[in-house]
Design a protein around this motif. Structure first.
Motif, PDB file in Angstrom:
ATOM      1  N   PHE A 144       0.845  -1.310   0.036  1.00 45.33           N
ATOM      2  CA  PHE A 144      -0.218   0.231  -0.220  1.00 45.33           C
ATOM      3  C   PHE A 144       0.829   1.298  -0.332  1.00 45.33           C
ATOM      4  CE2 PHE A 144       0.649  -1.088   4.431  1.00 45.33           C
ATOM      5  CZ  PHE A 144       0.210  -0.186   5.178  1.00 45.33           C
ATOM      6  N   GLU A 146       0.073   8.875  -0.288  1.00 49.35           N
ATOM      7  CA  GLU A 146       0.849  10.610  -0.999  1.00 49.35           C
ATOM      8  C   GLU A 146      -0.121  11.786  -0.197  1.00 49.35           C
ATOM      9  OE1 GLU A 146      -0.310  12.894  -4.866  1.00 49.35           O
ATOM     10  OE2 GLU A 146       0.398  10.764  -5.698  1.00 49.35           O
ATOM     11  N   GLU A 206      -3.599  10.323  -1.589  1.00 53.59           N
ATOM     12  CA  GLU A 206      -4.608   9.381  -2.073  1.00 53.59           C
ATOM     13  C   GLU A 206      -3.714   8.523  -0.662  1.00 53.59           C
ATOM     14  OE1 GLU A 206      -4.564   7.906  -6.190  1.00 53.59           O
ATOM     15  OE2 GLU A 206      -3.548   9.812  -5.774  1.00 53.59           O
ATOM     16  N   LYS A 232      -3.654   4.184  -2.306  1.00 56.00           N
ATOM     17  CA  LYS A 232      -3.444   3.301  -2.937  1.00 56.00           C
ATOM     18  C   LYS A 232      -3.755   1.611  -2.149  1.00 56.00           C
ATOM     19  CE  LYS A 232      -2.256   5.761  -6.265  1.00 56.00           C
ATOM     20  NZ  LYS A 232      -0.816   6.255  -7.629  1.00 56.00           N
ATOM     21  N   TRP A 272      -3.400  -2.436  -3.446  1.00 56.70           N
ATOM     22  CA  TRP A 272      -2.444  -3.231  -4.414  1.00 56.70           C
ATOM     23  C   TRP A 272      -3.184  -4.922  -3.543  1.00 56.70           C
ATOM     24  CZ3 TRP A 272       0.804   1.396  -4.139  1.00 56.70           C
ATOM     25  CH2 TRP A 272       0.777   1.369  -5.352  1.00 56.70           C
ATOM     26  N   GLU A 325      -4.713  -3.279 -11.110  1.00 58.45           N
ATOM     27  CA  GLU A 325      -5.035  -1.957 -10.688  1.00 58.45           C
ATOM     28  C   GLU A 325      -5.278  -2.072  -9.273  1.00 58.45           C
ATOM     29  OE1 GLU A 325      -4.528   1.172 -12.511  1.00 58.45           O
ATOM     30  OE2 GLU A 325      -3.669  -0.529 -13.701  1.00 58.45           O
ATOM     31  N   PRO A 326      -4.637  -0.828  -8.326  1.00 61.08           N
ATOM     32  CA  PRO A 326      -4.676  -0.505  -7.070  1.00 61.08           C
ATOM     33  C   PRO A 326      -5.835  -0.692  -6.808  1.00 61.08           C
ATOM     34  CG  PRO A 326      -3.159   1.131  -7.750  1.00 61.08           C
ATOM     35  CD  PRO A 326      -3.531   0.425  -8.806  1.00 61.08           C
ATOM     36  N   SER A 364      -8.025   2.543  -4.569  1.00 62.17           N
ATOM     37  CA  SER A 364      -7.451   4.406  -4.610  1.00 62.17           C
ATOM     38  C   SER A 364      -8.663   4.809  -3.670  1.00 62.17           C
ATOM     39  CB  SER A 364      -7.279   4.611  -6.151  1.00 62.17           C
ATOM     40  OG  SER A 364      -6.424   6.256  -5.577  1.00 62.17           O
ATOM     41  N   LYS A 365      -7.648   5.443  -2.909  1.00 64.96           N
ATOM     42  CA  LYS A 365      -9.223   6.357  -2.597  1.00 64.96           C
ATOM     43  C   LYS A 365      -8.526   7.814  -2.235  1.00 64.96           C
ATOM     44  CE  LYS A 365     -12.476   3.644  -1.462  1.00 64.96           C
ATOM     45  NZ  LYS A 365     -13.384   3.831  -2.059  1.00 64.96           N
ATOM     46  N   THR A 366      -9.368   8.918  -2.600  1.00 67.96           N
ATOM     47  CA  THR A 366      -8.638  10.256  -2.291  1.00 67.96           C
ATOM     48  C   THR A 366      -9.061  10.899  -1.376  1.00 67.96           C
ATOM     49  OG1 THR A 366      -8.581   9.973  -4.874  1.00 67.96           O
ATOM     50  CG2 THR A 366      -8.644  12.477  -3.732  1.00 67.96           C
ATOM     51  N   SER A 396      -3.851   4.447   7.299  1.00 67.28           N
ATOM     52  CA  SER A 396      -1.989   3.790   6.579  1.00 67.28           C
ATOM     53  C   SER A 396      -2.093   2.865   8.355  1.00 67.28           C
ATOM     54  CB  SER A 396      -1.163   5.114   6.444  1.00 67.28           C
ATOM     55  OG  SER A 396       0.386   4.421   5.634  1.00 67.28           O
TER      56      SER A 396
END
Length: 124
Positions: free
Chosen positions: A77, A80, A90, A92, A94, A100-101, A103-105, A116
């Motif tokens: 993971f 960003e 962001e 991500k 995997w 494709e991962p 993804s959450k914004t 995280s």
């Protein structure tokens, strides 16, 4: 402030006990919710067995998609954080078997560190 954070795209922590009652039919017999976060209308739920991603769909959000990811399937993971001109953070994730991962914004990086850390605690 949780509602305002959710509307602005910031992550906020949810009450795990309340969600435990709400998702009883979805959880395994000995499974318990340990941490949960809300991002706008979506949720990231950490149980003692898996990560559950809830995607509320439609105008009312009554229709929901539940994606169950066993922790052993999380390969890596990435996080960003925001910058001076890029105000979105962001996350991500995997998952084994997907190219494709997930993804959450987020609108800021205030709670992305908490999410995280939870990923590190459960997936590593």
């Amino acid at each position: 402030m949780g509602l305002l954070d959710g509307l602005l795209g910031n992550a906020s922590e949810s009450d795990a006990q309340e969600l435990q009652q709400e998702l009883t039919r979805l959880l395994a017999t000995d499974e318990r919710i340990e941490k949960a976060f809300v991002i706008i209308r979506d949720q990231l739920i950490f149980t003692n067995k898996r990560l559950i991603l809830v995607d509320k769909q439609g105008m009312t959000g009554k229709k929901k998609e539940f994606l169950s990811v066993p922790y052993r399937s999380i390969e890596r993971f990435a996080m960003e954080t925001t910058g001076h001109f890029d105000l979105d953070a962001e996350l991500k994730i995997w998952v084994r078997g997907q190219t494709e991962p997930i993804s959450k914004t987020f609108r800021n990086d205030r709670n992305i560190y908490d999410i995280s850390k939870a990923l590190a605690d459960y997936a590593l």
